[in-house]
Design a protein around this motif. Structure first.
Motif, PDB file in Angstrom:
ATOM      1  N   SER B  32       0.829  -1.196   0.000  1.00 29.37           N
ATOM      2  CA  SER B  32       0.000   0.000   0.000  1.00 29.37           C
ATOM      3  C   SER B  32       0.868   1.253   0.000  1.00 29.37           C
ATOM      4  O   SER B  32       2.080   1.192   0.189  1.00 29.37           O
ATOM      5  N   CYS B  33       0.199   2.406  -0.218  1.00 29.81           N
ATOM      6  CA  CYS B  33       0.944   3.656  -0.280  1.00 29.81           C
ATOM      7  C   CYS B  33       1.217   4.189   1.111  1.00 29.81           C
ATOM      8  O   CYS B  33       1.723   5.288   1.266  1.00 29.81           O
ATOM      9  N   GLY B  35      -1.012   5.127   3.263  1.00 31.84           N
ATOM     10  CA  GLY B  35      -2.125   5.924   3.763  1.00 31.84           C
ATOM     11  C   GLY B  35      -3.000   5.091   4.674  1.00 31.84           C
ATOM     12  O   GLY B  35      -3.338   5.494   5.792  1.00 31.84           O
ATOM     13  N   CYS B  36      -3.350   3.884   4.211  1.00 34.18           N
ATOM     14  CA  CYS B  36      -4.213   3.026   5.009  1.00 34.18           C
ATOM     15  C   CYS B  36      -3.539   2.624   6.310  1.00 34.18           C
ATOM     16  O   CYS B  36      -4.187   2.512   7.347  1.00 34.18           O
ATOM     17  N   GLY B  71      -3.526  -2.410   0.955  1.00 37.73           N
ATOM     18  CA  GLY B  71      -2.813  -2.255  -0.300  1.00 37.73           C
ATOM     19  C   GLY B  71      -3.023  -3.399  -1.268  1.00 37.73           C
ATOM     20  O   GLY B  71      -3.513  -4.462  -0.903  1.00 37.73           O
ATOM     21  N   GLY B  98      -9.166  -0.613   2.670  1.00 38.72           N
ATOM     22  CA  GLY B  98      -8.839   0.347   1.620  1.00 38.72           C
ATOM     23  C   GLY B  98      -9.192  -0.141   0.232  1.00 38.72           C
ATOM     24  O   GLY B  98      -9.303  -1.345  -0.022  1.00 38.72           O
ATOM     25  N   SER B  99      -9.376   0.818  -0.666  1.00 37.73           N
ATOM     26  CA  SER B  99      -9.759   0.480  -2.043  1.00 37.73           C
ATOM     27  C   SER B  99      -8.746  -0.422  -2.704  1.00 37.73           C
ATOM     28  O   SER B  99      -9.105  -1.324  -3.457  1.00 37.73           O
ATOM     29  N   CYS B 100      -7.469  -0.193  -2.437  1.00 43.20           N
ATOM     30  CA  CYS B 100      -6.449  -0.990  -3.108  1.00 43.20           C
ATOM     31  C   CYS B 100      -6.559  -2.445  -2.706  1.00 43.20           C
ATOM     32  O   CYS B 100      -6.419  -3.341  -3.536  1.00 43.20           O
ATOM     33  N   PHE B 107      -3.495   1.304  -7.937  1.00 40.09           N
ATOM     34  CA  PHE B 107      -2.369   0.539  -8.479  1.00 40.09           C
ATOM     35  C   PHE B 107      -2.813  -0.526  -9.473  1.00 40.09           C
ATOM     36  O   PHE B 107      -2.001  -1.338  -9.902  1.00 40.09           O
ATOM     37  N   GLY B 129     -12.621   2.732   1.147  1.00 34.15           N
ATOM     38  CA  GLY B 129     -12.169   4.084   1.460  1.00 34.15           C
ATOM     39  C   GLY B 129     -10.756   4.278   0.969  1.00 34.15           C
ATOM     40  O   GLY B 129     -10.024   3.307   0.813  1.00 34.15           O
ATOM     41  N   CYS B 130     -10.372   5.512   0.731  1.00 29.14           N
ATOM     42  CA  CYS B 130      -9.006   5.726   0.251  1.00 29.14           C
ATOM     43  C   CYS B 130      -8.421   6.937   0.937  1.00 29.14           C
ATOM     44  O   CYS B 130      -8.446   8.013   0.394  1.00 29.14           O
ATOM     45  N   PRO B 131      -7.867   6.812   2.111  1.00 31.25           N
ATOM     46  CA  PRO B 131      -7.955   5.650   2.997  1.00 31.25           C
ATOM     47  C   PRO B 131      -9.227   5.719   3.820  1.00 31.25           C
ATOM     48  O   PRO B 131      -9.781   6.799   3.987  1.00 31.25           O
TER      49      PRO B 131
HETATM   50  S1  SF4 Z   1      -6.586   2.755  -0.571  1.00 34.59           S
HETATM   51 FE1  SF4 Z   1      -5.703   4.785  -0.875  1.00 34.59          FE
HETATM   52  S2  SF4 Z   1      -4.609   5.170   1.016  1.00 34.59           S
HETATM   53 FE2  SF4 Z   1      -5.008   2.984   0.968  1.00 34.59          FE
HETATM   54  S3  SF4 Z   1      -3.208   2.088   0.028  1.00 34.59           S
HETATM   55 FE3  SF4 Z   1      -4.648   2.484  -1.618  1.00 34.59          FE
HETATM   56  S4  SF4 Z   1      -4.083   4.484  -2.401  1.00 34.59           S
HETATM   57 FE4  SF4 Z   1      -3.123   4.281  -0.379  1.00 34.59          FE
END
Ligand code: SF4
Lengths: 306, 166
Positions: B32-33, B35-36, B71, B98-100, B107, B129-131
């Motif tokens: 993940s980035c 954020g989550c 992620g 999270g959406s990812c 991604f 959610g993001c996040p």
């Molecule tokens: S859902 Fe949003 S915050 Fe969470 S890992 Fe994906 S891009 Fe990052």
């Protein structure tokens, strides 16, 4: 009749179920006080019980490369040691179930069985985190054990006996040992924190460095039994220190008030301090702890001679 | 109904009660980035105090009941994710945060991304959610716990509406 009395004292009171249950409740109180001092609501009162039951009903994985017999038996030894120690202390303010000359030493070493088992359990697993954790647990054992024992022997020397019931009878009739032997009290209290691996002495199970220390590979029942053993050790340690240093525990109400008060002090210390490195722990115990207790001893002996 | 069965029923009830009241988490970030992950940590801080639900963050998969994944799954982390899942003792649950984690999110289609979590391990609850906010994470956890408590079949199919969250 005597046989029934023995079985009751082994399984229900003061050994066995009572100690386990009381240990869980004290653990909750400890977590709750820490939570309140961090401005949180904290766990519900049945939290440790739910944790214990959940762990007991979970799958137990025996990892590859361990000795399965040792893996299964070490938690039991740890719990058995703690519960045996409960038989010799004035639990809940009542008379110890068993008593003989020199039972203080036996009790203290029964309590050490837990740490020893944790150390061996970590060394048994073929995994680096367990191994580091077990090295640290055993190193810490050697650091606090001697000062802790010496600190408990302070009141014993003053009372002129190494039998817990006689020492308690002596402390009940004299000024609180906490005032007469403040150094010993502080060392015993901090020794208890080291024994229970509470912060700041939690480097053997530092989850930010070595996952969960020596118990990383334990799941389910083994972990639950180690937890129960820790709870039992918490309450026994509190009982010993209150009985020796805080004017004895003459009845259950005083027992509750004094041990809970002591627990509040422990919890406050825990939430105030951060983790010490293992070399700092050892250095602190041997450089200050041991020397201070020896000084305390010297004072006691001199006072008794004059 | 005979006595053994009643006894077993009572034992089952106690087991479920304990399980619902003491979910220990382990958190894994499979690409993940971050954020989550920050939101998950925020959930565990005093402000939201997840310990009042019995939630505790564990370091070792052997101690945990709920695997919280964030992620998309990258090629590198697929084996690790699988291994952590296998290391957890039964019964175990997986929450995708999270959406990812749900769909690949931002991604999706990257050269090094395999896909979302439930292509690798079975997922029991999704938190979009993001996040997602800490409130949303707590809500998702409570939904998972309610599902365990009522014995409702745990969601293994991803709900349709979550598929468009990309
Ligand atoms: S859902 Fe949003 S915050 Fe969470 S890992 Fe994906 S891009 Fe990052």
């Amino acid at each position: 009749m005597e046989a029934i009395g023995n079985i009751v004292s082994l399984l229900f009171f003061p050994g066995g179920l009572f100690v386990i249950f009381a240990g869980l409740m004290y653990e909750w109180l400890d977590h709750k006080i820490i939570a309140r001092s961090q401005n949180r609501i904290g766990p519900r009162w049945f939290q440790p019980i739910a944790d214990a039951i959940k762990l007991l009903t979970k799958e137990e994985i025996v990892p590859d490369g361990v000795n399965p017999v040792l893996f299964a038996i070490l938690p039991l030894i740890a719990l058995a040691g703690a519960l045996t120690a409960a038989l010799y202390v004035p639990m809940a303010g009542l008379k110890p179930a068993y008593s003989f000359a020199g039972d203080l030493i036996v009790t203290v070493y029964m309590l050490s069985l837990l740490t020893l088992s944790i150390g061996l359990a970590g060394a048994n697993a073929k995994e680096r985190f367990s191994l580091v954790g077990s090295t640290r647990a055993l190193t810490q054992l050697f650091a606090y054990e001697a000062p802790f024992l010496l600190a408990l022997l302070g009141p014993a020397i003053a009372a002129g006996s190494w039998q817990i019931s006689e020492i308690v009878a002596y402390t009940e009739t004299h000024t609180w040992m906490m005032i007469l032997q403040p150094i010993g009290f502080v060392v015993a209290l901090i020794g208890l924190m080291g024994k229970l691996e509470l912060p700041p002495f939690d480097s053997p199970e530092a989850e930010t460095e070595i996952v969960a220390g020596a118990l990383t590979e334990y799941s389910g029942r083994g972990l639950a039994i180690f937890h129960l053993g820790k709870g039992a050790e918490l309450i026994i340690g509190l009982t010993l220190i209150t009985a020796f240093y805080m004017g004895g525990v003459s009845n259950p109400v005083w027992f509750l008030v004094k041990t809970v008060g002591l627990l509040a002090v422990l919890a406050a210390l825990q939430s105030l301090m951060t983790r010490l490195r293992i070399d700092q722990t050892v250095g602190m115990w041997w450089r200050y702890g041991a020397l201070l207790v020896l000084l305390q001893w010297l004072i006691i002996v001199v006072v008794q001679l004059v | 109904m005979n006595i053994t069965q009643e006894w077993n029923d009572i034992l089952d009830k106690v087991k479920t009660w304990a399980r619902v009241n003491s979910p220990w988490l382990i958190h894994y970030n499979s690409g993940s980035c971050n954020g989550c992950d920050i939101e998950i940590l925020a959930t565990l801080t005093p402000r939201y105090d997840a310990e009042r639900l019995g939630v505790k963050l564990q370091g070792s998969p052997r101690h945990a009941d709920v695997l919280v994944c964030t992620g998309p799954v990258t090629m590198q982390s697929r084996d690790r994710l699988q291994r952590i899942y296998d290391q957890m003792p039964d019964p175990k649950f997986v929450v995708a945060v999270g959406s990812c984690a749900i769909s690949g999110g931002a991604f999706q289609g990257c050269y090094n991304v395999i896909g979302h979590i439930d292509e690798v391990i079975p997922v029991d609850a999704y938190i979009p959610g993001c996040p997602p906010r800490p409130e949303a994470i707590i809500d998702g956890l409570v939904k998972l716990l309610t599902a365990i408590k009522t014995g409702a079949p745990i969601q293994t199919e991803k709900p349709e509406e979550l598929l468009d969250v990309v």
